[in-house]
Design a protein around this motif. Sequence first.
Motif, PDB file in Angstrom:
ATOM      1  N   VAL A 242      39.701  50.557  48.104  1.00 43.45           N
ATOM      2  CA  VAL A 242      38.530  50.093  47.360  1.00 43.45           C
ATOM      3  C   VAL A 242      37.401  51.109  47.416  1.00 43.45           C
ATOM      4  O   VAL A 242      37.018  51.579  48.486  1.00 43.45           O
ATOM      5  CB  VAL A 242      38.040  48.738  47.905  1.00 43.45           C
ATOM      6  CG1 VAL A 242      36.764  48.304  47.185  1.00 43.45           C
ATOM      7  CG2 VAL A 242      39.122  47.685  47.745  1.00 43.45           C
ATOM      8  N   THR A 245      33.892  47.429  43.761  1.00 51.30           N
ATOM      9  CA  THR A 245      34.476  46.202  43.203  1.00 51.30           C
ATOM     10  C   THR A 245      33.772  45.711  41.944  1.00 51.30           C
ATOM     11  O   THR A 245      34.205  44.737  41.329  1.00 51.30           O
ATOM     12  CB  THR A 245      34.439  45.067  44.242  1.00 51.30           C
ATOM     13  OG1 THR A 245      33.080  44.817  44.625  1.00 51.30           O
ATOM     14  CG2 THR A 245      35.263  45.429  45.467  1.00 51.30           C
ATOM     15  N   SER A 248      35.625  44.260  38.684  1.00 48.27           N
ATOM     16  CA  SER A 248      37.067  44.063  38.883  1.00 48.27           C
ATOM     17  C   SER A 248      37.530  42.708  38.331  1.00 48.27           C
ATOM     18  O   SER A 248      38.621  42.608  37.755  1.00 48.27           O
ATOM     19  CB  SER A 248      37.430  44.193  40.355  1.00 48.27           C
ATOM     20  OG  SER A 248      36.746  43.235  41.148  1.00 48.27           O
ATOM     21  N   VAL A 281      39.132  49.012  40.935  1.00 45.01           N
ATOM     22  CA  VAL A 281      38.299  49.129  42.135  1.00 45.01           C
ATOM     23  C   VAL A 281      38.400  50.507  42.778  1.00 45.01           C
ATOM     24  O   VAL A 281      37.660  50.826  43.707  1.00 45.01           O
ATOM     25  CB  VAL A 281      38.625  48.041  43.183  1.00 45.01           C
ATOM     26  CG1 VAL A 281      38.468  46.656  42.590  1.00 45.01           C
ATOM     27  CG2 VAL A 281      40.022  48.221  43.766  1.00 45.01           C
TER      28      VAL A 281
END
Length: 310
Positions: A242, A245, A248, A281
């Motif tokens: 990651v 995020t 996402s 991500v």
Amino acid sequence: MSKLDILGSVNLDIVLRVHDLPRPGETVHATQSERYLGGKGANQAVSAARTGADLRFRACVGNDEDGEWLTAQLAAHAVTPADVEVIAGEASGRAYVCVDQAGENLIIVHAGANDRLSLMAEPVEPSRVALAQLETPIASTVDFFRTHRDRGTITVLNAAPAVAEARDSLFPLTDILILNESELAFYAGREVLPEDVEDITMLARELIAHENQVIVLTCGAAGALAITQDGLDFTPARLTKVRDTTGSGDCFCGALCARLATGAELDQAIYFASVAASLSVEKNGAAASMPSLEDVELAIFEMTAAEVSG
């Protein structure tokens, strides 16, 4: 006729990179500042377009410099802006996004022109799938879904950001309801969700508004659940590193609807969308991080059992 019709928001995302997200009353310094095309509607439209959907996107921007830039960015991301209305006297929507070192985010949104989105002058043509979110007026989304359901379209609602009014007005008009864990907790009236999957499933079923409705619960790195009144399917997530995020969930929604619009079954669409979201991500930004159809197909081809969580 477009196979996917999307109604939603467009924002200018101001993204601030920070070491740690600020606590109440705390001032933190950003290490970097960037701007991106954003808004849940625009993000989902870009995701769907990049993963192969023939789509129409209905939205509003202000008659300002931000609006011009956003319209140009939509076109640059393969989303035709022909149905993006410019609202005189309104500022374009903005979102201020803080992203920490772990890729987690904190977002503040000013709706601006998004609050003026209306279908009064927008004829609804038959489509295979209709997708909406909750960053635009609920009354307009109700009209959008009612008209589409009358024509046999699959209606998909990403019930985010969580708005209490949506449960009574929009859930009954929705065929596929997409939620994350915090949104499920909100609509279920819980501070936190239980840890047991059976208990979570029971809570989700309390939200089911009609017999054939499916709730798709996204659980980040844990995967996704498809919940019906008497069934439960689990889709594991692809393991990923990651970076950011932001967007996402929007990537998941757009990619899922892109697959449904091609005639794919829901379980196939969820699997495809889960892989797409895992790729998103790994890059910065929201719309800018959306993978292409080729990216997703290659990731699926290259995946091994060790690359799937759960």
